[in-house]
Design a protein around this motif. Structure first.
Motif, PDB file in Angstrom:
ATOM      1  N   LYS A 265       0.837  -1.209   0.000  1.00  0.00           N
ATOM      2  CA  LYS A 265       0.000   0.000   0.000  1.00  0.00           C
ATOM      3  C   LYS A 265       0.865   1.249   0.000  1.00  0.00           C
ATOM      4  CE  LYS A 265      -3.852   2.141   2.491  1.00  0.00           C
ATOM      5  NZ  LYS A 265      -4.768   2.022   3.658  1.00  0.00           N
ATOM      6  N   ARG A 266       1.934   1.223   0.806  1.00  0.00           N
ATOM      7  CA  ARG A 266       2.836   2.387   0.863  1.00  0.00           C
ATOM      8  C   ARG A 266       3.467   2.659  -0.502  1.00  0.00           C
ATOM      9  NH1 ARG A 266       6.473   4.757   4.710  1.00  0.00           N
ATOM     10  NH2 ARG A 266       7.184   6.673   3.707  1.00  0.00           N
ATOM     11  N   LEU A 267       3.742   1.597  -1.247  1.00  0.00           N
ATOM     12  CA  LEU A 267       4.356   1.729  -2.572  1.00  0.00           C
ATOM     13  C   LEU A 267       3.324   1.834  -3.691  1.00  0.00           C
ATOM     14  CD1 LEU A 267       7.161  -0.942  -2.045  1.00  0.00           C
ATOM     15  CD2 LEU A 267       7.448   1.542  -2.035  1.00  0.00           C
ATOM     16  N   LYS A 268       2.036   1.823  -3.303  1.00  0.00           N
ATOM     17  CA  LYS A 268       0.933   1.924  -4.269  1.00  0.00           C
ATOM     18  C   LYS A 268       0.985   0.806  -5.309  1.00  0.00           C
ATOM     19  CE  LYS A 268       0.554   6.905  -3.617  1.00  0.00           C
ATOM     20  NZ  LYS A 268       0.626   8.258  -4.234  1.00  0.00           N
ATOM     21  N   LEU A 269       1.282  -0.408  -4.804  1.00  0.00           N
ATOM     22  CA  LEU A 269       1.355  -1.593  -5.660  1.00  0.00           C
ATOM     23  C   LEU A 269       0.147  -2.484  -5.416  1.00  0.00           C
ATOM     24  CD1 LEU A 269       5.033  -2.934  -5.384  1.00  0.00           C
ATOM     25  CD2 LEU A 269       3.989  -1.841  -7.361  1.00  0.00           C
ATOM     26  N   SER A 270      -0.397  -3.049  -6.466  1.00  0.00           N
ATOM     27  CA  SER A 270      -1.424  -4.077  -6.293  1.00  0.00           C
ATOM     28  C   SER A 270      -0.747  -5.363  -5.858  1.00  0.00           C
ATOM     29  CB  SER A 270      -2.191  -4.287  -7.598  1.00  0.00           C
ATOM     30  OG  SER A 270      -1.317  -4.779  -8.607  1.00  0.00           O
ATOM     31  N   MET A 271      -1.473  -6.200  -5.121  1.00  0.00           N
ATOM     32  CA  MET A 271      -0.877  -7.417  -4.571  1.00  0.00           C
ATOM     33  C   MET A 271      -0.487  -8.423  -5.658  1.00  0.00           C
ATOM     34  SD  MET A 271      -0.287  -7.204  -1.376  1.00  0.00           S
ATOM     35  CE  MET A 271      -0.015  -8.931  -0.930  1.00  0.00           C
ATOM     36  N   ASP A 272      -0.969  -8.264  -6.883  1.00  0.00           N
ATOM     37  CA  ASP A 272      -0.538  -9.172  -7.943  1.00  0.00           C
ATOM     38  C   ASP A 272       0.882  -8.858  -8.411  1.00  0.00           C
ATOM     39  OD1 ASP A 272      -1.030  -6.830  -9.321  1.00  0.00           O
ATOM     40  OD2 ASP A 272      -2.390  -7.732 -10.784  1.00  0.00           O
ATOM     41  N   LYS A 273       1.456  -7.766  -7.895  1.00  0.00           N
ATOM     42  CA  LYS A 273       2.861  -7.450  -8.169  1.00  0.00           C
ATOM     43  C   LYS A 273       3.757  -7.755  -6.964  1.00  0.00           C
ATOM     44  CE  LYS A 273       2.692  -3.919 -11.761  1.00  0.00           C
ATOM     45  NZ  LYS A 273       3.242  -2.587 -12.149  1.00  0.00           N
ATOM     46  N   VAL A 274       3.215  -8.479  -6.006  1.00  0.00           N
ATOM     47  CA  VAL A 274       3.943  -8.798  -4.770  1.00  0.00           C
ATOM     48  C   VAL A 274       4.000 -10.310  -4.611  1.00  0.00           C
ATOM     49  CG1 VAL A 274       4.045  -8.465  -2.281  1.00  0.00           C
ATOM     50  CG2 VAL A 274       3.072  -6.663  -3.738  1.00  0.00           C
ATOM     51  N   TYR A 275       5.193 -10.858  -4.373  1.00  0.00           N
ATOM     52  CA  TYR A 275       5.302 -12.302  -4.207  1.00  0.00           C
ATOM     53  C   TYR A 275       5.075 -12.676  -2.747  1.00  0.00           C
ATOM     54  CZ  TYR A 275       6.538 -17.102  -5.048  1.00  0.00           C
ATOM     55  OH  TYR A 275       6.468 -18.472  -5.172  1.00  0.00           O
ATOM     56  N   VAL A 276       4.184 -13.632  -2.528  1.00  0.00           N
ATOM     57  CA  VAL A 276       3.873 -14.100  -1.181  1.00  0.00           C
ATOM     58  C   VAL A 276       3.928 -15.627  -1.149  1.00  0.00           C
ATOM     59  CG1 VAL A 276       2.154 -14.161   0.668  1.00  0.00           C
ATOM     60  CG2 VAL A 276       2.378 -12.108  -0.749  1.00  0.00           C
ATOM     61  N   ASN A 277       4.774 -16.166  -0.296  1.00  0.00           N
ATOM     62  CA  ASN A 277       4.770 -17.613  -0.031  1.00  0.00           C
ATOM     63  C   ASN A 277       4.722 -17.886   1.472  1.00  0.00           C
ATOM     64  OD1 ASN A 277       7.375 -17.059   0.800  1.00  0.00           O
ATOM     65  ND2 ASN A 277       8.383 -18.212  -0.832  1.00  0.00           N
ATOM     66  N   LEU A 278       4.404 -16.839   2.212  1.00  0.00           N
ATOM     67  CA  LEU A 278       4.304 -16.910   3.664  1.00  0.00           C
ATOM     68  C   LEU A 278       3.367 -18.009   4.127  1.00  0.00           C
ATOM     69  CD1 LEU A 278       4.713 -15.395   6.486  1.00  0.00           C
ATOM     70  CD2 LEU A 278       2.674 -14.103   5.845  1.00  0.00           C
ATOM     71  N   ASP A 279       2.278 -18.206   3.378  1.00  0.00           N
ATOM     72  CA  ASP A 279       1.293 -19.207   3.770  1.00  0.00           C
ATOM     73  C   ASP A 279       1.873 -20.608   3.802  1.00  0.00           C
ATOM     74  OD1 ASP A 279       1.525 -18.748   0.962  1.00  0.00           O
ATOM     75  OD2 ASP A 279      -0.234 -20.002   0.620  1.00  0.00           O
ATOM     76  N   LYS A 280       2.869 -20.873   2.939  1.00  0.00           N
ATOM     77  CA  LYS A 280       3.452 -22.218   2.837  1.00  0.00           C
ATOM     78  C   LYS A 280       4.656 -22.432   3.750  1.00  0.00           C
ATOM     79  CE  LYS A 280       4.354 -21.923  -1.540  1.00  0.00           C
ATOM     80  NZ  LYS A 280       4.857 -22.310  -2.878  1.00  0.00           N
ATOM     81  N   TYR A 281       5.386 -21.365   4.053  1.00  0.00           N
ATOM     82  CA  TYR A 281       6.687 -21.534   4.715  1.00  0.00           C
ATOM     83  C   TYR A 281       6.860 -20.765   6.014  1.00  0.00           C
ATOM     84  CZ  TYR A 281       7.760 -22.977  -0.089  1.00  0.00           C
ATOM     85  OH  TYR A 281       7.743 -23.574  -1.327  1.00  0.00           O
ATOM     86  N   GLY A 282       5.959 -19.830   6.325  1.00  0.00           N
ATOM     87  CA  GLY A 282       6.162 -18.998   7.497  1.00  0.00           C
ATOM     88  C   GLY A 282       7.360 -18.079   7.311  1.00  0.00           C
ATOM     89  N   ASN A 283       7.869 -17.577   8.421  1.00  0.00           N
ATOM     90  CA  ASN A 283       9.025 -16.677   8.421  1.00  0.00           C
ATOM     91  C   ASN A 283      10.305 -17.513   8.473  1.00  0.00           C
ATOM     92  OD1 ASN A 283      11.076 -14.847   9.018  1.00  0.00           O
ATOM     93  ND2 ASN A 283       9.893 -13.720  10.535  1.00  0.00           N
ATOM     94  N   MET A 284      11.092 -17.486   7.407  1.00  0.00           N
ATOM     95  CA  MET A 284      12.354 -18.226   7.358  1.00  0.00           C
ATOM     96  C   MET A 284      13.555 -17.308   7.550  1.00  0.00           C
ATOM     97  SD  MET A 284      11.698 -20.993   4.295  1.00  0.00           S
ATOM     98  CE  MET A 284      11.248 -19.752   3.067  1.00  0.00           C
ATOM     99  N   SER A 285      13.337 -16.156   8.150  1.00  0.00           N
ATOM    100  CA  SER A 285      14.407 -15.212   8.464  1.00  0.00           C
ATOM    101  C   SER A 285      15.252 -14.926   7.227  1.00  0.00           C
ATOM    102  CB  SER A 285      15.241 -15.741   9.631  1.00  0.00           C
ATOM    103  OG  SER A 285      16.183 -14.789  10.078  1.00  0.00           O
ATOM    104  N   ALA A 286      16.557 -15.151   7.290  1.00  0.00           N
ATOM    105  CA  ALA A 286      17.448 -14.797   6.176  1.00  0.00           C
ATOM    106  C   ALA A 286      17.143 -15.568   4.898  1.00  0.00           C
ATOM    107  CB  ALA A 286      18.902 -15.017   6.577  1.00  0.00           C
TER     108      ALA A 286
END
Length: 334
Positions: A265-286
């Motif tokens: 939202k801050r970058l005025k990007l639609s979510m189809d331009k954002v990669y998300v795999n959090l649902d499958k892997y959680g937070n893997m830090s580095a």
């Protein structure tokens, strides 16, 4: 002419074992619905007792080298970003160096928590551009399941294991256009593993008090992350003489879906331009950013000439962002 550093190949490795949210319903007062709503996480990968950070790193490194058509003897330097090394020393990078047979490579680790991959990539960029090294393996890898308190609802549900890697080298066009790094030690207690170092060496008391596991002040980290992810991305874009309208794809640290959505939202990007795999892997830090980068490339979401923004935050507190004009064609994977 000044050399341009860019990404020549990508790779990743995830453990086979999957733990879903229903697993935690048996351990603590939580539910699948609560975890999904608050975090966006449905499951995460977890190593078995024989898998180490160096093992995950090695697997990801070999895949990145294959993508870049690089032989082990051609690797000049290995940098592993991790908060969960196999041991205090030798470095995890040295273990990877032996595993892959990179007999001509120097090797070291950096410890910057979830921002580690972007920090390591920035270091590699300088070495290539000043002609010190030609082919550098940059790896983000974690086995966070080994440093979790599985009775702590604020942390146990969030983290997973994995590794991602890239080969950094000279490119003829595009490449890493800018990087922006930062830190704020005043927030050092917001996210930490207190014991195991020189301040609190291992003892009966530190083990009994679970001080060798991740401790987090969730609200403080959330407020920091929502602010810094957008700010860091905009600063990196400014350094590249670009603006948010120039972004073709955003690859953020995978910590919380609400943080990712706020960044977009801050970058005025639609979510189809954002990669998300959090649902499958959680937070893997580095490992979060390089694994997401590798998957996005494999799936054809990133194409030659695209402007990609990588951004992350982590314990320290630290943050980092980078703008990359993608230099390699897809279809390198069998």
């Amino acid at each position: 002419m000044n050399k341009k550093a860019g990404i020549l190949g990508t790779g990743s490795y995830l453990p086979k074992k999957i733990i879903d949210n229903f697993h935690f319903e048996k351990l603590m007062d939580t539910s699948d619905e609560w975890i999904k709503t608050r975090t966006g996480i449905s499951e995460r990968r977890v190593v078995d007792e024989n898998e180490t950070t160096s093992y995950l790193s090695t697997k990801a490194a070999l895949e990145a080298m294959k993508c870049a058509n690089l032989n082990p003897q051609e690797v000049d330097l290995i940098i592993v970003a991790t908060a969960t090394p196999d041991m205090i020393f030798p470095s995890t990078a040295c273990l990877v160096q032996e595993n892959i047979g990179a007999i001509n490579a120097a090797a070291f680790d950096i410890s910057v928590a979830c921002s580690g991959f972007i920090y390591a990539m920035t270091i590699a960029k300088q070495f290539v551009e000043n002609n010190t090294y030609k082919n550098i393996l940059v790896i983000g890898a974690e086995t966070l399941s080994k440093v979790l308190d599985y009775e702590d609802r604020t942390t146990a549900i969030l983290f997973g294991d994995g590794a991602g890697a890239v080969v950094i080298g000279e490119v003829n066009e595009g490449g890493i256009l800018s990087t922006h790094l930062g830190s704020d030690g005043k927030g050092k207690d917001f996210l930490s593993i207190p014991a195991g170092g020189s301040k609190l060496p291992a003892s009966k008391e530190t083990v009994e008090n679970k001080l060798h596991t991740i401790q987090m002040s969730g609200n403080d980290v959330y407020k920091f992350a929502v602010r810094i992810m957008g700010e860091a991305s905009l600063k990196a874009l400014e350094l590249a003489n670009l603006d948010a309208n120039s972004i073709d794809y955003l690859i953020p640290h995978q910590a919380n879906i609400r943080i990712i959505e706020a960044s977009a939202k801050r970058l005025k990007l639609s979510m189809d331009k954002v990669y998300v795999n959090l649902d499958k892997y959680g937070n893997m830090s580095a490992a979060s950013v390089p694994v997401a980068l590798d998957e996005a490339f494999k799936q054809g979401k990133i194409n030659k000439g695209d402007n990609i923004v990588l951004v992350g935050f982590g314990g320290g507190l630290t943050w980092g962002a980078s703008v990359i004009n993608w230099s390699i064609q897809g279809g390198k994977y069998e």
